[in-house]
Scaffold this active site. Structure first.
Site, short mmCIF file in Angstrom:
data_model
loop_
_atom_site.label_atom_id
_atom_site.label_comp_id
_atom_site.label_asym_id
_atom_site.label_seq_id
_atom_site.Cartn_x
_atom_site.Cartn_y
_atom_site.Cartn_z
N LYS A 46 -2.28 10.47 -3.89
CA LYS A 46 -0.86 10.12 -3.73
C LYS A 46 -0.33 9.39 -4.96
O LYS A 46 0.73 9.72 -5.47
CB LYS A 46 -0.64 9.21 -2.50
CG LYS A 46 -0.88 9.88 -1.17
CD LYS A 46 -0.41 9.00 -0.02
CE LYS A 46 -1.15 7.68 0.10
NZ LYS A 46 -2.57 7.80 0.42
N ARG A 106 3.31 4.66 6.95
CA ARG A 106 1.95 5.03 7.37
C ARG A 106 1.82 4.98 8.88
O ARG A 106 0.77 5.37 9.40
CB ARG A 106 0.95 4.07 6.76
CG ARG A 106 0.20 4.61 5.52
CD ARG A 106 -0.75 3.54 5.10
NE ARG A 106 -1.84 3.88 4.27
CZ ARG A 106 -1.90 3.63 2.96
NH1 ARG A 106 -0.87 3.17 2.32
NH2 ARG A 106 -3.01 3.85 2.29
P1 AMP Z 1 -3.40 2.14 -0.84
O1 AMP Z 1 -3.46 1.63 -2.23
O2 AMP Z 1 -2.13 2.91 -0.55
O3 AMP Z 1 -4.61 2.90 -0.41
O4 AMP Z 1 -3.31 0.85 0.12
C1 AMP Z 1 -4.30 -0.15 0.10
C2 AMP Z 1 -4.25 -0.99 1.37
O5 AMP Z 1 -2.95 -1.60 1.51
C3 AMP Z 1 -4.42 -0.19 2.67
O6 AMP Z 1 -5.79 0.02 2.98
C4 AMP Z 1 -3.76 -1.14 3.67
O7 AMP Z 1 -4.59 -2.25 3.95
C5 AMP Z 1 -2.57 -1.64 2.88
N1 AMP Z 1 -1.37 -0.78 3.03
C6 AMP Z 1 -0.82 0.04 2.08
N2 AMP Z 1 0.27 0.66 2.57
C7 AMP Z 1 0.42 0.24 3.84
C8 AMP Z 1 1.36 0.53 4.86
N3 AMP Z 1 2.35 1.41 4.69
N4 AMP Z 1 1.21 -0.11 6.06
C9 AMP Z 1 0.21 -1.00 6.26
N5 AMP Z 1 -0.73 -1.31 5.34
C10 AMP Z 1 -0.62 -0.70 4.14
#
Ligand code: AMP
Length: 216
Positions: free
Chosen positions: A13, A87
């Site tokens: 992404k 999400r």
């Molecule tokens: P990512 O870098 O998008 O994989 O996000 C890393 C971490 O941030 C995830 O594992 C969640 O703990 C938190 N996170 C990111 N986006 C969201 C979201 N939309 N809702 C809740 N937690 C989020």
């Protein structure tokens, strides 16, 4: 163009969102990057966020929505690419309301679908720069000098939430929450499925062709 990207952790992404933003001149709003920036601040909400992120659990909807709302309001006129948000169904519903009140509904939602074994391989090699947050992969997207960020020369690290046990929790949480979200956007005729198991270039070609088509 106002886009959202969906896909499991490791689907690419961030990489594809950055490509879209560069090609179409759009701001990139990554929920993970926004949260990691908050986490670095030593505030009560920063500490709360740290607990969730480092264990691979979702940050509560109310906190996540309020962080995204303040960012979206400042960029909405330019268009944007959302990466990692929404999400959950509740986040998607809040986003629809937020954008309706700004008279700027989503143009489309891109769903990056990837086979589980491909995801595991991608995680094993993922490295990040602790300073500028650029993402690399030891085989698929290596830096020019091994272990060193191309942009600022910092030593690359493995994110705490890329550790295998945490990755498992993140992928399980994703699959548990994603179905209603896909259904929601499919019903709204906004969803576009992309096979994201291939290389960065293959996936990008498919996305670029589609966006040029809908932008016509
Ligand atoms: P990512 O870098 O998008 O994989 O996000 C890393 C971490 O941030 C995830 O594992 C969640 O703990 C938190 N996170 C990111 N986006 C969201 C979201 N939309 N809702 C809740 N937690 C989020």
């Amino acid at each position: 163009m106002r886009l959202a990207l969906l896909g499991p952790p490791g689907a690419g992404k961030g990489t594809q969102a950055a490509r879209i933003c560069e090609a179409f001149g759009l701001p990139h709003l990554s929920s993970g990057d926004l949260l990691r920036a908050e986490k670095l601040k030593n505030t009560p909400s920063g500490k709360r966020i740290r607990d969730y992120i480092d264990s691979g659990r979702f940050v509560p909807d109310d906190l996540m929505i309020s962080i995204m709302r303040s960012k979206l309001v400042s960029v909405v006129r330019q268009g944007f690419v959302l990466d990692g948000f929404p999400r959950t169904l509740s986040q998607a519903e809040s986003l629809t309301e937020m954008l309706a009140s700004l008279e700027s509904p989503l143009t489309g939602v891109i769903n990056l679908a990837v086979a589980p074994e491909v995801l595991t391989r991608r995680f094993e090699g993922r490295r990040v720069c602790p300073v500028c947050l650029s993402v690399y992969h030891v085989d698929l997207m290596p830096p020019q000098r091994e272990g060193i960020c191309d942009h600022d020369g910092a030593a690359l690290v493995i994110r705490p939430d890329d550790m295998p046990a945490v990755v498992r929790t993140r992928i399980e949480t994703y699959h548990y929450t994603i179905s209603p979200l896909l259904e929601y956007y499919r019903k709204a005729r906004l969803l576009w499925d992309v096979d994201a198991s291939g290389s960065v270039e293959t996936v990008w070609s498919a996305i670029e062709a589609h966006l040029l088509e809908i932008g016509r």
